[in-house]
Design a protein around this motif. Sequence first.
Motif, PDB file in Angstrom:
ATOM      1  N   UNK A 168      -5.259   3.910   1.488  1.00 51.19           N
ATOM      2  CA  UNK A 168      -6.572   3.387   1.890  1.00 51.19           C
ATOM      3  C   UNK A 168      -7.274   2.731   0.718  1.00 51.19           C
ATOM      4  N   UNK A 169      -7.201   3.356  -0.454  1.00 52.30           N
ATOM      5  CA  UNK A 169      -7.843   2.773  -1.647  1.00 52.30           C
ATOM      6  C   UNK A 169      -7.199   1.440  -2.006  1.00 52.30           C
ATOM      7  N   UNK A 170      -5.867   1.377  -1.866  1.00 50.40           N
ATOM      8  CA  UNK A 170      -5.179   0.120  -2.172  1.00 50.40           C
ATOM      9  C   UNK A 170      -5.646  -0.990  -1.229  1.00 50.40           C
ATOM     10  N   UNK A 171      -5.721  -0.674   0.045  1.00 52.81           N
ATOM     11  CA  UNK A 171      -6.159  -1.683   1.014  1.00 52.81           C
ATOM     12  C   UNK A 171      -7.603  -2.102   0.768  1.00 52.81           C
ATOM     13  N   UNK A 179       0.837  -1.204   0.000  1.00 52.55           N
ATOM     14  CA  UNK A 179       0.000   0.000   0.000  1.00 52.55           C
ATOM     15  C   UNK A 179       0.870   1.252   0.000  1.00 52.55           C
ATOM     16  N   UNK A 180       1.930   1.223   0.773  1.00 50.98           N
ATOM     17  CA  UNK A 180       2.839   2.363   0.839  1.00 50.98           C
ATOM     18  C   UNK A 180       3.499   2.597  -0.517  1.00 50.98           C
ATOM     19  N   UNK A 181       3.878   1.507  -1.160  1.00 48.45           N
ATOM     20  CA  UNK A 181       4.522   1.634  -2.460  1.00 48.45           C
ATOM     21  C   UNK A 181       3.542   2.104  -3.535  1.00 48.45           C
ATOM     22  N   UNK A 182       2.268   1.749  -3.403  1.00 53.17           N
ATOM     23  CA  UNK A 182       1.266   2.243  -4.343  1.00 53.17           C
ATOM     24  C   UNK A 182       1.174   3.763  -4.287  1.00 53.17           C
ATOM     25  N   UNK A 183       1.384   4.316  -3.101  1.00 53.12           N
ATOM     26  CA  UNK A 183       1.330   5.772  -2.940  1.00 53.12           C
ATOM     27  C   UNK A 183       2.637   6.435  -3.323  1.00 53.12           C
ATOM     28  N   UNK A 184       3.740   5.699  -3.258  1.00 54.81           N
ATOM     29  CA  UNK A 184       5.045   6.256  -3.595  1.00 54.81           C
ATOM     30  C   UNK A 184       5.892   5.161  -4.237  1.00 54.81           C
ATOM     31  N   UNK A 242      -7.659  -5.981   0.419  1.00 55.39           N
ATOM     32  CA  UNK A 242      -7.912  -6.696   1.670  1.00 55.39           C
ATOM     33  C   UNK A 242      -9.352  -7.182   1.720  1.00 55.39           C
ATOM     34  N   UNK A 243      -9.523  -8.485   1.953  1.00 59.84           N
ATOM     35  CA  UNK A 243     -10.851  -9.071   2.107  1.00 59.84           C
ATOM     36  C   UNK A 243     -11.252  -9.014   3.575  1.00 59.84           C
ATOM     37  N   UNK A 244     -12.397  -8.406   3.885  1.00 60.03           N
ATOM     38  CA  UNK A 244     -12.801  -8.267   5.290  1.00 60.03           C
ATOM     39  C   UNK A 244     -12.732  -9.585   6.055  1.00 60.03           C
ATOM     40  N   UNK A 245     -12.217  -9.500   7.261  1.00 60.61           N
ATOM     41  CA  UNK A 245     -12.106 -10.617   8.203  1.00 60.61           C
ATOM     42  C   UNK A 245     -11.086 -11.670   7.766  1.00 60.61           C
ATOM     43  N   UNK A 246     -10.291 -11.368   6.744  1.00 56.41           N
ATOM     44  CA  UNK A 246      -9.258 -12.319   6.324  1.00 56.41           C
ATOM     45  C   UNK A 246      -8.055 -12.195   7.256  1.00 56.41           C
ATOM     46  N   UNK A 247      -7.607 -13.293   7.855  1.00 54.16           N
ATOM     47  CA  UNK A 247      -6.486 -13.199   8.803  1.00 54.16           C
ATOM     48  C   UNK A 247      -5.168 -12.925   8.088  1.00 54.16           C
ATOM     49  N   UNK A 248      -4.380 -12.038   8.681  1.00 54.85           N
ATOM     50  CA  UNK A 248      -3.041 -11.721   8.195  1.00 54.85           C
ATOM     51  C   UNK A 248      -2.057 -12.051   9.312  1.00 54.85           C
ATOM     52  N   UNK A 271     -12.189  -5.987  10.435  1.00 53.68           N
ATOM     53  CA  UNK A 271     -13.555  -5.946   9.911  1.00 53.68           C
ATOM     54  C   UNK A 271     -13.574  -5.502   8.456  1.00 53.68           C
ATOM     55  N   UNK A 272     -12.679  -4.588   8.122  1.00 56.75           N
ATOM     56  CA  UNK A 272     -12.588  -4.101   6.749  1.00 56.75           C
ATOM     57  C   UNK A 272     -11.264  -3.366   6.582  1.00 56.75           C
ATOM     58  N   UNK A 273     -11.031  -2.871   5.382  1.00 59.53           N
ATOM     59  CA  UNK A 273      -9.782  -2.176   5.094  1.00 59.53           C
ATOM     60  C   UNK A 273      -9.648  -0.899   5.917  1.00 59.53           C
ATOM     61  N   UNK A 274     -10.751  -0.256   6.222  1.00 59.18           N
ATOM     62  CA  UNK A 274     -10.704   0.961   7.023  1.00 59.18           C
ATOM     63  C   UNK A 274     -10.168   0.698   8.412  1.00 59.18           C
ATOM     64  N   UNK A 275     -10.610  -0.393   9.025  1.00 55.35           N
ATOM     65  CA  UNK A 275     -10.107  -0.735  10.348  1.00 55.35           C
ATOM     66  C   UNK A 275      -8.625  -1.102  10.291  1.00 55.35           C
TER      67      UNK A 275
END
Length: 271
Positions: A245-248, A161-166, A252-258, A209-213
């Motif tokens: 945030x848009x990249x995530x 995500x960081x690399x998508x922005x820069x 990112x699929x909600x509730x998917x464990x990382x 719960x989602x990418x926002x969280x």
Amino acid sequence: MSGNPLAVAEPWDLVADGYAEFAPAIMQPFSDCAIEFAALTPSSQVIDVAAGTGLLSLLAAPQVAQVHAIDFSGSMLARLDAAAQAAGLTNIQTRVGDGQALPFDDEQFDAGFSMFGLMFFPERAKGFAELFRVLRPGATAVVSSWAPVQEAPLMRLMFSAFRAADPSVEEPQPNYLSLENPEVFQSEMRSAGFEGVSIQRHSTSLAFADAGQLWDTMARSSAPLVLCRRKLGEQVWAERAAVMRDYLAEHYRPHHPLSTTAFLGIGHKPS
């Protein structure tokens, strides 16, 4: 001396609120393991070096006589004091200080910990030596360090995500001279005098719960992101944060464990 920007107090002061709120979700499984390895008793005197907001101190305190938590960030320790008071814990003493020059007598503690703190010290050898010095003969030390980013899907996603922005940001490479290298980790503990040293790999997973969280958790608790925000300024940061945030949201699929992985170094001071 290290040029690591995380080896000074300022970024940790800045991130203290978010760290206290969000970091335990990631850190607690590792602190739980560390406490198990130390075999604490109700009479144990414990030192928590680079304690931060004190997750390990708070978990250990109900099991022991006294915890001494030391960190160079007064803001972090203020959150620990508040959490201890809220939990009714009266056996945690906090002190601002340097883990490379501990303000304690020789052979004072029955167990010593440094959870994701000593790994940032400019002079790790001094950190290990000081931890060894203040432990009593027969005491256990447990020190933790993150494994390379490549072994942590959570960190890889955030980097992407960081690399998508820069796009100019270089992909992080393993640092084989750091505690990311289990052989270096073991060698440095042994050089400080610890015996029976073992380096154990542990992983934990966290779902959102989602990418926002996910974004809120990492943006508020990550010292590197806080440093980046200060360096870029609010306008540029806002632009890049929107891209991240848009990249995530897309990846990112909600509730998917990382998962994320750490090494725990366990050593004993000879009796």
